[in-house]
Design a protein around this motif. Structure first.
Motif, PDB file in Angstrom:
ATOM      1  N   VAL A  38     -12.617  29.032 -13.938  1.00  0.00           N
ATOM      2  CA  VAL A  38     -13.029  27.509 -14.122  1.00  0.00           C
ATOM      3  C   VAL A  38     -13.168  26.483 -12.797  1.00  0.00           C
ATOM      4  CG1 VAL A  38     -12.445  25.572 -15.226  1.00  0.00           C
ATOM      5  CG2 VAL A  38     -11.687  27.763 -16.265  1.00  0.00           C
ATOM      6  N   ALA A  39     -12.270  26.628 -11.907  1.00  0.00           N
ATOM      7  CA  ALA A  39     -12.308  25.886 -10.624  1.00  0.00           C
ATOM      8  C   ALA A  39     -11.647  26.664  -9.656  1.00  0.00           C
ATOM      9  CB  ALA A  39     -11.677  24.531 -11.133  1.00  0.00           C
ATOM     10  N   PRO A  40     -12.214  27.507  -8.862  1.00  0.00           N
ATOM     11  CA  PRO A  40     -11.763  28.077  -7.878  1.00  0.00           C
ATOM     12  C   PRO A  40     -11.361  27.094  -6.638  1.00  0.00           C
ATOM     13  CG  PRO A  40     -13.867  29.120  -8.295  1.00  0.00           C
ATOM     14  CD  PRO A  40     -13.615  28.110  -9.328  1.00  0.00           C
ATOM     15  N   ARG A  41     -10.299  27.225  -6.046  1.00  0.00           N
ATOM     16  CA  ARG A  41      -9.815  26.119  -5.027  1.00  0.00           C
ATOM     17  C   ARG A  41     -10.840  26.250  -3.570  1.00  0.00           C
ATOM     18  NH1 ARG A  41      -5.233  28.314  -7.257  1.00  0.00           N
ATOM     19  NH2 ARG A  41      -3.731  26.949  -8.292  1.00  0.00           N
ATOM     20  N   LEU A  44     -14.992  24.201  -3.592  1.00  0.00           N
ATOM     21  CA  LEU A  44     -15.618  23.103  -3.005  1.00  0.00           C
ATOM     22  C   LEU A  44     -15.848  23.092  -1.471  1.00  0.00           C
ATOM     23  CD1 LEU A  44     -16.447  19.774  -3.138  1.00  0.00           C
ATOM     24  CD2 LEU A  44     -13.994  19.127  -3.369  1.00  0.00           C
ATOM     25  N   PRO A  45     -14.685  23.373  -0.539  1.00  0.00           N
ATOM     26  CA  PRO A  45     -14.989  23.735   0.793  1.00  0.00           C
ATOM     27  C   PRO A  45     -15.930  24.390   1.061  1.00  0.00           C
ATOM     28  CG  PRO A  45     -12.606  23.934   0.133  1.00  0.00           C
ATOM     29  CD  PRO A  45     -13.347  23.917  -1.045  1.00  0.00           C
ATOM     30  N   SER A  46     -16.385  25.694   0.231  1.00  0.00           N
ATOM     31  CA  SER A  46     -17.652  26.151   0.645  1.00  0.00           C
ATOM     32  C   SER A  46     -18.875  25.645   0.641  1.00  0.00           C
ATOM     33  CB  SER A  46     -17.485  27.665  -0.255  1.00  0.00           C
ATOM     34  OG  SER A  46     -18.822  28.252  -0.116  1.00  0.00           O
ATOM     35  N   VAL A  47     -18.833  24.806  -0.804  1.00  0.00           N
ATOM     36  CA  VAL A  47     -20.074  23.776  -0.903  1.00  0.00           C
ATOM     37  C   VAL A  47     -20.351  23.091  -0.081  1.00  0.00           C
ATOM     38  CG1 VAL A  47     -20.979  22.242  -2.483  1.00  0.00           C
ATOM     39  CG2 VAL A  47     -20.016  24.260  -3.503  1.00  0.00           C
ATOM     40  N   TRP A  48     -19.114  22.320   0.503  1.00  0.00           N
ATOM     41  CA  TRP A  48     -19.527  21.289   1.512  1.00  0.00           C
ATOM     42  C   TRP A  48     -19.835  21.999   2.783  1.00  0.00           C
ATOM     43  CZ3 TRP A  48     -20.610  16.512   2.214  1.00  0.00           C
ATOM     44  CH2 TRP A  48     -20.223  15.913   3.325  1.00  0.00           C
ATOM     45  N   ARG A  49     -19.251  22.844   3.409  1.00  0.00           N
ATOM     46  CA  ARG A  49     -19.756  23.438   4.408  1.00  0.00           C
ATOM     47  C   ARG A  49     -21.265  23.717   4.353  1.00  0.00           C
ATOM     48  NH1 ARG A  49     -14.946  26.421   4.240  1.00  0.00           N
ATOM     49  NH2 ARG A  49     -16.013  28.330   3.353  1.00  0.00           N
ATOM     50  N   ARG A  50     -21.845  24.269   3.237  1.00  0.00           N
ATOM     51  CA  ARG A  50     -23.253  24.378   3.115  1.00  0.00           C
ATOM     52  C   ARG A  50     -24.035  23.175   3.155  1.00  0.00           C
ATOM     53  NH1 ARG A  50     -25.595  29.382   1.631  1.00  0.00           N
ATOM     54  NH2 ARG A  50     -24.168  31.180   1.292  1.00  0.00           N
ATOM     55  N   VAL A  51     -23.423  22.231   2.645  1.00  0.00           N
ATOM     56  CA  VAL A  51     -24.167  20.858   2.585  1.00  0.00           C
ATOM     57  C   VAL A  51     -24.195  20.342   4.118  1.00  0.00           C
ATOM     58  CG1 VAL A  51     -23.932  18.488   2.206  1.00  0.00           C
ATOM     59  CG2 VAL A  51     -23.510  20.079   0.236  1.00  0.00           C
ATOM     60  N   ARG A  52     -23.026  20.554   4.584  1.00  0.00           N
ATOM     61  CA  ARG A  52     -22.876  20.046   6.149  1.00  0.00           C
ATOM     62  C   ARG A  52     -23.975  20.599   7.163  1.00  0.00           C
ATOM     63  NH1 ARG A  52     -17.152  20.218   7.933  1.00  0.00           N
ATOM     64  NH2 ARG A  52     -17.744  22.491   8.011  1.00  0.00           N
ATOM     65  N   ASP A  67     -21.404  31.246 -11.800  1.00  0.00           N
ATOM     66  CA  ASP A  67     -20.208  32.120 -11.775  1.00  0.00           C
ATOM     67  C   ASP A  67     -19.127  31.187 -12.269  1.00  0.00           C
ATOM     68  OD1 ASP A  67     -21.260  34.155 -10.529  1.00  0.00           O
ATOM     69  OD2 ASP A  67     -21.077  33.266  -8.162  1.00  0.00           O
ATOM     70  N   THR A  68     -18.956  29.712 -11.890  1.00  0.00           N
ATOM     71  CA  THR A  68     -17.945  28.927 -12.643  1.00  0.00           C
ATOM     72  C   THR A  68     -18.427  27.861 -13.320  1.00  0.00           C
ATOM     73  OG1 THR A  68     -17.851  27.965 -10.395  1.00  0.00           O
ATOM     74  CG2 THR A  68     -16.232  29.946 -10.676  1.00  0.00           C
ATOM     75  N   TRP A  69     -17.443  27.118 -13.967  1.00  0.00           N
ATOM     76  CA  TRP A  69     -17.564  25.902 -14.509  1.00  0.00           C
ATOM     77  C   TRP A  69     -17.624  24.709 -13.726  1.00  0.00           C
ATOM     78  CZ3 TRP A  69     -14.255  27.433 -19.284  1.00  0.00           C
ATOM     79  CH2 TRP A  69     -15.036  28.080 -20.359  1.00  0.00           C
ATOM     80  N   LEU A  70     -16.859  24.886 -12.963  1.00  0.00           N
ATOM     81  CA  LEU A  70     -16.870  23.823 -11.668  1.00  0.00           C
ATOM     82  C   LEU A  70     -18.340  23.834 -10.787  1.00  0.00           C
ATOM     83  CD1 LEU A  70     -15.630  21.354  -9.995  1.00  0.00           C
ATOM     84  CD2 LEU A  70     -14.527  23.294  -8.734  1.00  0.00           C
ATOM     85  N   GLY A  71     -18.523  24.992 -10.507  1.00  0.00           N
ATOM     86  CA  GLY A  71     -19.843  25.194  -9.881  1.00  0.00           C
ATOM     87  C   GLY A  71     -21.195  24.874 -10.521  1.00  0.00           C
ATOM     88  N   SER A  72     -20.915  24.843 -11.826  1.00  0.00           N
ATOM     89  CA  SER A  72     -22.243  24.152 -12.646  1.00  0.00           C
ATOM     90  C   SER A  72     -22.117  22.735 -12.529  1.00  0.00           C
ATOM     91  CB  SER A  72     -22.063  24.627 -14.310  1.00  0.00           C
ATOM     92  OG  SER A  72     -20.867  24.189 -14.968  1.00  0.00           O
ATOM     93  N   ILE A  73     -21.178  22.204 -12.576  1.00  0.00           N
ATOM     94  CA  ILE A  73     -20.783  20.727 -12.450  1.00  0.00           C
ATOM     95  C   ILE A  73     -21.350  20.332 -10.992  1.00  0.00           C
ATOM     96  CG2 ILE A  73     -19.352  18.665 -12.501  1.00  0.00           C
ATOM     97  CD1 ILE A  73     -17.679  20.258 -14.315  1.00  0.00           C
ATOM     98  N   LEU A  74     -20.698  20.952 -10.064  1.00  0.00           N
ATOM     99  CA  LEU A  74     -21.367  20.579  -8.658  1.00  0.00           C
ATOM    100  C   LEU A  74     -22.841  20.841  -8.357  1.00  0.00           C
ATOM    101  CD1 LEU A  74     -18.626  22.194  -6.620  1.00  0.00           C
ATOM    102  CD2 LEU A  74     -18.911  19.687  -7.267  1.00  0.00           C
TER     103      LEU A  74
END
Length: 205
Positions: A38-41, A44-52, A67-74
């Protein structure tokens, strides 16, 4: 065991079906509502690194969305990031509503089972007592076998209904609590991402 089920009468069938359905829902929901699914810890850090690093490709967004529901929201929010903070928030909210609906899937059914199982047991009790009083009116109190059969049906169906209802209620509340907790976690992660992107946009301006 079969003799006990048989003694409980035909109402044991819907009670047994309810128990099997409840077990299936509980196992399926606990499997689906795993944190890593659902929401691997570390998402978010992985996504933010790619954004940065300006390395947020369409393939990566598609990957985390699947892959994940949190990923679909982000991913839904990031897809609208160029349109501003409000557009991101609206897109995130729409996707979060869909995710919440999927996470709560079958929980209403489990709650319904928890409510109707004792009622089925109570109905069995009523039918068993009707059988007892009918036997008393027709044959008097001399036929102990008929009286015992009716009382047995009443007690067995009541016990079976409660045996299904109590665990179903416990797991329904536990799963509802897990859904609420995961939704709060995802909401916090989404807010962090939106705030970080907004802060970076303001800094670049």
């Amino acid at each position: 065991m079969f003799e006990i089920v048989k003694a409980g009468g035909w109402l044991m069938l819907p009670i047994i079906i309810s128990s099997v359905l409840a077990i299936a829902i509980i196992i399926e929901r606990f499997w689906v509502l795993r944190v890593e699914k659902v929401a691997p810890r570390d998402l978010l850090p992985s996504v933010w690194r790619r954004v940065r690093d300006n390395n947020l490709s369409a393939d990566y967004l598609k990957s985390i969305k699947q892959d994940t529901w949190l990923g679909s929201i982000l991913a839904a929010g990031l897809a609208q990031s160029r349109l501003g903070r409000e557009a991101m928030r609206d897109s995130i909210q729409q996707q979060a509503d869909q995710v919440a609906h999927e996470m709560e899937r079958f929980l209403n059914t489990l709650g319904t089972i928890a409510q109707i199982s004792p009622l089925l047991g109570l109905l069995g009790t009523v039918l068993g007592m009707i059988q007892v009083f009918t036997a008393i009116m027709v044959q008097g109190t001399g036929n102990a076998g008929v009286l015992a059969g009716g009382i047995s049906q009443a007690l067995i169906t009541t016990a079976a209904g409660l045996s299904v209802a109590i665990p179903a209620m416990i797991f329904h509340r536990a799963l509802t609590r897990r859904v609420d907790s995961l939704l709060v976690t995802m909401e916090q992660d989404c807010v962090k991402l939106v705030d970080a992107l907004s802060a970076e946009s303001n800094t670049s301006d």
